[in-house]
Scaffold this active site. Structure first.
Site, PDB file in Angstrom:
ATOM      1  N   ASP A   1      62.653  26.699   2.910  1.00  0.00           N
ATOM      2  CA  ASP A   1      62.635  25.959   1.646  1.00  0.00           C
ATOM      3  C   ASP A   1      61.454  26.410   0.790  1.00  0.00           C
ATOM      4  O   ASP A   1      60.295  26.198   1.161  1.00  0.00           O
ATOM      5  CB  ASP A   1      62.528  24.463   1.963  1.00  0.00           C
ATOM      6  CG  ASP A   1      62.963  23.576   0.820  1.00  0.00           C
ATOM      7  OD1 ASP A   1      63.041  24.051  -0.316  1.00  0.00           O
ATOM      8  OD2 ASP A   1      63.228  22.385   1.071  1.00  0.00           O
TER       9      ASP A   1
ATOM     10  N   CYS B   1      67.061  24.306  -5.201  1.00  0.00           N
ATOM     11  CA  CYS B   1      67.504  23.862  -3.887  1.00  0.00           C
ATOM     12  C   CYS B   1      68.935  23.332  -3.833  1.00  0.00           C
ATOM     13  O   CYS B   1      69.788  23.865  -3.124  1.00  0.00           O
ATOM     14  CB  CYS B   1      66.543  22.791  -3.406  1.00  0.00           C
ATOM     15  SG  CYS B   1      67.083  21.909  -1.959  1.00  0.00           S
TER      16      CYS B   1
ATOM     17  N   HIS C   1      70.414  17.320   0.922  1.00  0.00           N
ATOM     18  CA  HIS C   1      70.133  17.426  -0.522  1.00  0.00           C
ATOM     19  C   HIS C   1      71.337  17.846  -1.374  1.00  0.00           C
ATOM     20  O   HIS C   1      71.173  18.507  -2.389  1.00  0.00           O
ATOM     21  CB  HIS C   1      68.958  18.383  -0.771  1.00  0.00           C
ATOM     22  CG  HIS C   1      68.233  18.051  -2.056  1.00  0.00           C
ATOM     23  ND1 HIS C   1      67.245  18.857  -2.584  1.00  0.00           N
ATOM     24  CD2 HIS C   1      68.366  16.999  -2.913  1.00  0.00           C
ATOM     25  CE1 HIS C   1      66.797  18.320  -3.707  1.00  0.00           C
ATOM     26  NE2 HIS C   1      67.459  17.190  -3.922  1.00  0.00           N
TER      27      HIS C   1
ATOM     28  N   ASP D   1      66.022  29.123   0.419  1.00  0.00           N
ATOM     29  CA  ASP D   1      66.967  28.504  -0.516  1.00  0.00           C
ATOM     30  C   ASP D   1      66.707  28.932  -1.952  1.00  0.00           C
ATOM     31  O   ASP D   1      67.588  28.818  -2.811  1.00  0.00           O
ATOM     32  CB  ASP D   1      66.930  26.983  -0.386  1.00  0.00           C
ATOM     33  CG  ASP D   1      65.609  26.363  -0.829  1.00  0.00           C
ATOM     34  OD1 ASP D   1      64.576  27.070  -0.839  1.00  0.00           O
ATOM     35  OD2 ASP D   1      65.596  25.156  -1.153  1.00  0.00           O
TER      36      ASP D   1
END
Length: 484
Positions: free
Chosen positions: A43, A82, A138, A279
């Site tokens: 991430d 993201c 998410h 990501d």
């Protein structure tokens, strides 16, 4: 026109080459056994923030070994943020087709990845795979219909919203840590807990049943937090924020090593495809750090920009693939690969069907990954939203900002991968062609789901008056001062 016949001949050859590439890729997939798939996502990791890309201060021995014994995917593209990347990964479709192209789903957001989209775990389950999602989700948290168990996963462990505290597992002070739709309270560093769970699943899995394990770490996204042992390990890094960021990556790398060890111990390693990618690019603009302020310390060099940017540093990310005996050791894949390509590539490897959902934007790129052959992809869509778009066709890339003052930038990425020289004024024909392609794609664009929700939320906020003070009574004889 005398050149029309030659153009048609070239077009015919291009179509033939694409068909041959697809056929070769499909044949290669059919020749391979159905693999276990370990799909690891970091991430906000910078392009250079890994040992095999030459980082001078971040050490990732486990990722480096996977790259050295597998393939480095050097032109692997995602979206700049993201939520869109995770949605594109799961659907095999560009996010402008279903409204997730703008920003990310905020903690207060009530929308999610539309339920009429058929997701990768659903296709793999239909092909006989056991499926598990660990870590960051998410793509929808406010309604259970968006959650992992409702979208094709047999098991989920981790968190649902945007960013959590690594130790308390809270987002904006609210607990966000779950196991199979039930909230749980656990102590421990989230990166380590996710590694624990991944190793537990692998060791307890029946090797005869194919497994898809989606392991989405929150590292090294802000807030920058790491256990003391990793901070000590990175003590040679002078900048304290960069030191913590490096410690977070080191902790994630250790857990990836534990996953590989569990595969070895379970006898699954030789039949396992490991994919790893970030990501989006590393954070370079503090304004888009997230709900927790963060200093931008990621290194995307030599690429321009970072997370949230339409330049290469936002979307071209560190990536690798490893499968002993199926992917040549030390392979470098320079062909274009977009994250939407993982859906058709993995489902085809799994012996599944691609006709159960909406038309895919992804392409089967297995031939490029396992042999370093040419990729069938010649176009990359970075993003298309009402205010801006970016697209690459061949070596040419357009960055087009429509909001006033509008601008169009053109780069030749073969000659200028760092996007230092704008050629728009010199090559208006290329600009026009790429703008035409963007308009063609934008005809199918769904309005961003973020926009009406953000507008409604802002309209419900209290008025932003100056510092409050006791109001005067109407019969108060005191006169107002000029500053009142």
């Amino acid at each position: 026109m005398p050149h029309r016949g030659a153009y048609r001949s070239l077009l015919g050859l291009a179509c033939l080459a694409g068909c041959l590439s697809s056929a070769t890729s499909s044949t290669a997939a059919q020749d391979a056994p159905r693999p276990h798939i370990i799909h690891i996502v970091s991430d906000d990791q910078g392009w250079r923030d890994v040992g095999f890309h030459g980082s001078p201060d971040i050490r990732t021995p486990h990722l480096d070994k996977l790259a050295a014994t597998g393939a480095r995917l050097e032109r692997f593209y995602v979206t700049p943020l993201c939520t869109p990347t995770r949605a594109a990964l799961l659907t095999g479709r560009y996010t402008f087709r279903y409204g997730l192209q703008s920003f990310v789903i905020p903690a207060s957001g009530t929308y999610g990845l539309p339920t009429d989209e058929r997701l990768l775990p659903q296709a793999l389950k239909d092909a006989g795979y056991d499926t598990a999602a660990l870590g960051k989700w998410h793509v929808g948290h406010a309604d259970r219909k968006f959650w992992p168990l409702q979208r094709g996963f047999d098991h989920h462990y981790g968190y649902l919203a945007s960013e959590i505290d690594y130790f308390t597992h809270e987002v904006v002070g609210v607990p966000d840590w779950w196991r199979d739709n039930e909230p749980i309270r656990e102590e421990g560093y989230s990166t380590t807990l996710l590694g624990d769970e991944a190793a537990r699943i692998i060791r307890g899995h029946d090797p005869a049943r194919p497994l898809y394990l989606y392991l989405a770490f929150n590292a090294p996204h802000s807030p920058y937090q790491a256990p003391r042992e990793y901070l000590v390990r990175c003590a040679d890094i002078a900048d304290p924020t960069r030191r913590t960021y490096a410690a977070m990556i080191a902790a994630m790398d250790d857990q990836i090593g534990r996953v590989v060890e569990a595969l070895d111990q379970s006898g699954m390693r030789e039949r396992t495809l490991i994919l790893f990618h970030s990501d989006n690019g590393g954070l370079r603009n503090p304004k888009i750090a997230g709900q927790v302020p963060a200093e931008p310390v990621a290194d995307n060099s030599p690429l321009r920009g970072g997370k949230g940017s339409l330049y290469e540093g936002g979307s071209r990310v560190v990536a690798l693939a490893n499968w002993p005996g199926r992917i040549g050791a030390g392979t470098t894949v320079d062909g274009l690969i977009h994250v939407v390509d993982l859906y058709p590539t993995l489902v085809t490897l799994a012996g599944g069907r691609l006709d159960g959902g909406k038309p895919l934007d992804g392409m089967d790129v297995w031939g490029a990954i396992n042999r370093g052959g040419p990729s069938p992809r010649t176009e990359v869509v970075y993003n298309i939203e009402p205010s801006a778009a970016a697209i690459r066709r061949g070596d040419w890339k357009l960055v087009w900002r429509v909001s006033l003052p509008s601008s169009a930038e053109l780069y030749n990425l073969a000659d200028d991968p760092s996007e230092t020289t704008d050629l728009a004024a010199k090559r208006p024909d290329e600009v026009a062609a790429l703008q035409g392609r963007v308009r063609e794609l934008a005809a199918d664009m769904v309005p961003p789901l973020f926009m009406p929700e953000a507008m409604n939320a802002s309209l419900k906020l209290p008025p932003a008056f100056p510092t409050a003070r006791e109001p005067r009574r109407a019969d108060d004889p005191a006169k107002l001062s000029p500053t009142d």
